[in-house]
Design a protein around this motif. Structure first.
Motif, mmCIF file in Angstrom:
data_model
loop_
_atom_site.group_PDB
_atom_site.id
_atom_site.type_symbol
_atom_site.label_atom_id
_atom_site.label_comp_id
_atom_site.label_asym_id
_atom_site.label_seq_id
_atom_site.Cartn_x
_atom_site.Cartn_y
_atom_site.Cartn_z
ATOM 1 N N SER A 9 17.135 -6.987 25.386
ATOM 2 C CA SER A 9 17.876 -6.159 26.340
ATOM 3 C C SER A 9 18.867 -5.233 25.644
ATOM 4 O O SER A 9 19.492 -4.393 26.296
ATOM 5 N N GLY A 10 19.014 -5.385 24.330
ATOM 6 C CA GLY A 10 19.974 -4.589 23.590
ATOM 7 C C GLY A 10 19.462 -3.199 23.262
ATOM 8 O O GLY A 10 18.327 -2.830 23.560
ATOM 9 N N TRP A 11 20.310 -2.420 22.608
ATOM 10 C CA TRP A 11 19.998 -1.025 22.302
ATOM 11 C C TRP A 11 18.751 -0.917 21.430
ATOM 12 O O TRP A 11 17.862 -0.102 21.701
ATOM 13 N N LEU A 12 18.652 -1.721 20.380
ATOM 14 C CA LEU A 12 17.459 -1.693 19.536
ATOM 15 C C LEU A 12 16.260 -2.266 20.276
ATOM 16 O O LEU A 12 15.170 -1.681 20.250
ATOM 17 N N GLY A 13 16.441 -3.392 20.940
ATOM 18 C CA GLY A 13 15.327 -4.062 21.595
ATOM 19 C C GLY A 13 14.613 -3.206 22.613
ATOM 20 O O GLY A 13 13.382 -3.194 22.688
ATOM 21 N N ARG A 14 15.373 -2.448 23.404
ATOM 22 C CA ARG A 14 14.748 -1.642 24.460
ATOM 23 C C ARG A 14 13.947 -0.473 23.880
ATOM 24 O O ARG A 14 13.078 0.074 24.556
ATOM 25 N N HIS A 15 14.239 -0.074 22.645
ATOM 26 C CA HIS A 15 13.448 0.952 21.977
ATOM 27 C C HIS A 15 12.298 0.352 21.167
ATOM 28 O O HIS A 15 11.228 0.959 21.033
ATOM 29 N N LEU A 16 12.531 -0.843 20.636
ATOM 30 C CA LEU A 16 11.534 -1.476 19.776
ATOM 31 C C LEU A 16 10.353 -2.037 20.552
ATOM 32 O O LEU A 16 9.192 -1.918 20.116
ATOM 33 N N ALA A 17 10.607 -2.648 21.701
ATOM 34 C CA ALA A 17 9.523 -3.276 22.467
ATOM 35 C C ALA A 17 8.383 -2.299 22.778
ATOM 36 O O ALA A 17 7.211 -2.623 22.549
ATOM 37 N N MET A 19 7.484 0.379 21.179
ATOM 38 C CA MET A 19 6.794 0.736 19.938
ATOM 39 C C MET A 19 5.870 -0.380 19.477
ATOM 40 O O MET A 19 4.780 -0.123 18.951
ATOM 41 N N LEU A 20 6.301 -1.630 19.665
ATOM 42 C CA LEU A 20 5.437 -2.749 19.315
ATOM 43 C C LEU A 20 4.171 -2.752 20.169
ATOM 44 O O LEU A 20 3.061 -2.984 19.671
ATOM 45 N N ARG A 21 4.326 -2.478 21.464
ATOM 46 C CA ARG A 21 3.145 -2.424 22.334
ATOM 47 C C ARG A 21 2.228 -1.279 21.938
ATOM 48 O O ARG A 21 0.994 -1.421 21.942
ATOM 49 N N GLU A 22 2.811 -0.139 21.588
ATOM 50 C CA GLU A 22 1.997 0.999 21.150
ATOM 51 C C GLU A 22 1.210 0.668 19.884
ATOM 52 O O GLU A 22 0.119 1.200 19.661
ATOM 53 N N ALA A 23 1.759 -0.230 19.070
ATOM 54 C CA ALA A 23 1.077 -0.648 17.840
ATOM 55 C C ALA A 23 0.042 -1.730 18.112
ATOM 56 O O ALA A 23 -0.618 -2.204 17.176
ATOM 57 N N GLY A 24 -0.117 -2.139 19.360
ATOM 58 C CA GLY A 24 -1.149 -3.097 19.729
ATOM 59 C C GLY A 24 -0.684 -4.529 19.877
ATOM 60 O O GLY A 24 -1.504 -5.429 20.065
ATOM 61 N N HIS A 25 0.617 -4.771 19.816
ATOM 62 C CA HIS A 25 1.139 -6.133 19.906
ATOM 63 C C HIS A 25 1.505 -6.488 21.340
ATOM 64 O O HIS A 25 1.911 -5.634 22.126
ATOM 65 N N GLY A 26 1.394 -7.772 21.646
ATOM 66 C CA GLY A 26 1.987 -8.291 22.868
ATOM 67 C C GLY A 26 3.420 -8.660 22.575
ATOM 68 O O GLY A 26 3.722 -9.186 21.505
ATOM 69 N N VAL A 27 4.322 -8.393 23.500
ATOM 70 C CA VAL A 27 5.748 -8.590 23.245
ATOM 71 C C VAL A 27 6.357 -9.486 24.320
ATOM 72 O O VAL A 27 6.204 -9.236 25.513
ATOM 73 N N THR A 28 7.049 -10.530 23.881
ATOM 74 C CA THR A 28 7.862 -11.355 24.763
ATOM 75 C C THR A 28 9.314 -11.144 24.375
ATOM 76 O O THR A 28 9.704 -11.412 23.231
ATOM 77 N N GLY A 29 10.117 -10.635 25.293
ATOM 78 C CA GLY A 29 11.523 -10.388 25.029
ATOM 79 C C GLY A 29 12.375 -11.561 25.450
ATOM 80 O O GLY A 29 12.211 -12.096 26.548
ATOM 81 N N ALA A 203 15.275 3.068 13.379
ATOM 82 C CA ALA A 203 15.464 1.636 13.170
ATOM 83 C C ALA A 203 14.299 0.848 13.759
ATOM 84 O O ALA A 203 13.785 -0.097 13.149
ATOM 85 N N ALA A 204 13.859 1.237 14.946
ATOM 86 C CA ALA A 204 12.735 0.551 15.591
ATOM 87 C C ALA A 204 11.443 0.748 14.797
ATOM 88 O O ALA A 204 10.676 -0.206 14.589
#
Length: 320
Positions: A9-17, A19-29, A203-204
């Motif tokens: 939910s943080g500043w980095l996390g909301r930008h990183l999630a 990008m991870l999905r775009e790279a093909g990963h499943g993401v659990t926050g 950073a992301a």
């Protein structure tokens, strides 16, 4: 790959999630505060929460971006920093090792490299800081606990098949500086791209790349900051007369700043050197000081975020 992202939910996390999905990963926050990228509410300091999240989502890799940060020193006792930043990291490392993971990415901070002497900028020349700088003597509980967490990552990489990459990020927060309000926020952030800042997007991107590269690198630690145009041989002059050095590299910078009503830094006391991340990790920030001047030159929006009203999500929950 099913990735657990802490601090989602943080500043980095909301930008990183995304990008991870775009790279093909499943993401659990996972975060203590709700957010668009957060599926699980809870603290990494609670081993039961960590184990339950691993089991429910079949986690295969961890990016540990959740932490109590420097501004939280005024909000939480020292023990909370130990619980979240140290015990929380240990909980995640143990869970990842037990699950047989081969990669773990830890978001650290350049702040732990800043001794009180460096912070006071009493030296006659700018201090160049890279991964070899030391001795490391953090000046507050935030830096001390992040350094302890780095050591835990190093230990697990040595004792288990878990590859751990530590990313010491320079500043990328959107809010005002909580210690220095002498310049308007955008002016200060623009200046920092010379020596100690990067965008949250960069950073992301670095974290996504680190997740990919970790198994091949084992354990490593990288400083992340926009590539500095400044040179080590200019260190004394930077401390004495930074505007002259800046104008040497960017002749139109003084005029562009004057037009914007901004001020160049009169002195620069420290410079983060991120060149090793480029050589070894293959990462270079896309946004640099030249991009900032380009936006001033073209009358465009700044290539970085500034939000004076930004509030940390940690205020909406307990320490994450």
């Amino acid at each position: 790959m099913r990735v657990l992202l802490t601090g989602s939910s943080g500043w980095l996390g909301r930008h990183l999630a995304p990008m991870l999905r775009e790279a093909g990963h499943g993401v659990t926050g996972l975060d203590v505060a709700p957010g668009q990228e957060t599926q699980e509410i809870g603290s990494v300091a609670d081993r039961g929460v960590v184990d339950a999240v691993f089991a429910r989502h079949g986690i295969e890799a961890v990016i540990h971006a959740g932490a109590l940060h420097k501004p939280d020193i005024a909000r939480f006792p020292r023990q909370a920093f130990v619980d979240v930043n140290v015990t929380g990291t240990l909980n995640l490392l143990e869970a990842a090792a037990a699950a047989g993971h081969d990669r773990f990415v830890f978001t650290s901070t350049t702040s732990l490299m800043i001794t009180q002497t460096i912070r006071d900028e009493t030296a006659e020349a700018a201090v160049w800081l890279d991964e070899e700088s030391g001795p490391l003597e953090p000046r507050n509980i935030y830096g001390a606990t992040k350094l302890a967490a780095e050591h835990l990552c190093r230990l697990f990489a040595a004792d288990t098949p878990l590859a751990c990459l530590v990313l010491r990020t320079a500043r990328f927060f959107p809010e005002e500086d909580d210690t220095d309000r002498r310049l308007p926020g955008p002016n200060r952030k623009a200046n920092e791209f010379l020596n100690r800042r990067l965008t949250v997007e960069d950073a992301a991107r670095a974290h996504v790349l680190a997740l990919e590269k970790a198994p091949a690198l084992g354990f490593d630690c990288f400083v992340l900051s926009a590539p500095t145009p400044l040179r080590r041989e200019e260190a004394a002059e930077l401390k004495r007369d930074a505007p002259t050095v800046i104008a040497r590299h960017f002749p139109d910078a003084p005029a562009l700043y004057a037009r914007a009503g901004w001020s160049l830094p009169p002195s620069i006391g420290r410079v983060y050197d991120a060149s090793r991340a480029e050589r070894v990790l293959g990462f270079r920030c896309a946004t640099d000081y030249a991009a900032v001047l380009g936006a001033l030159r073209d009358g465009c929006a700044m290539p970085f975020a500034h939000d004076a009203d930004y509030a940390s999500p940690v205020l909406a929950g307990r320490p994450r």
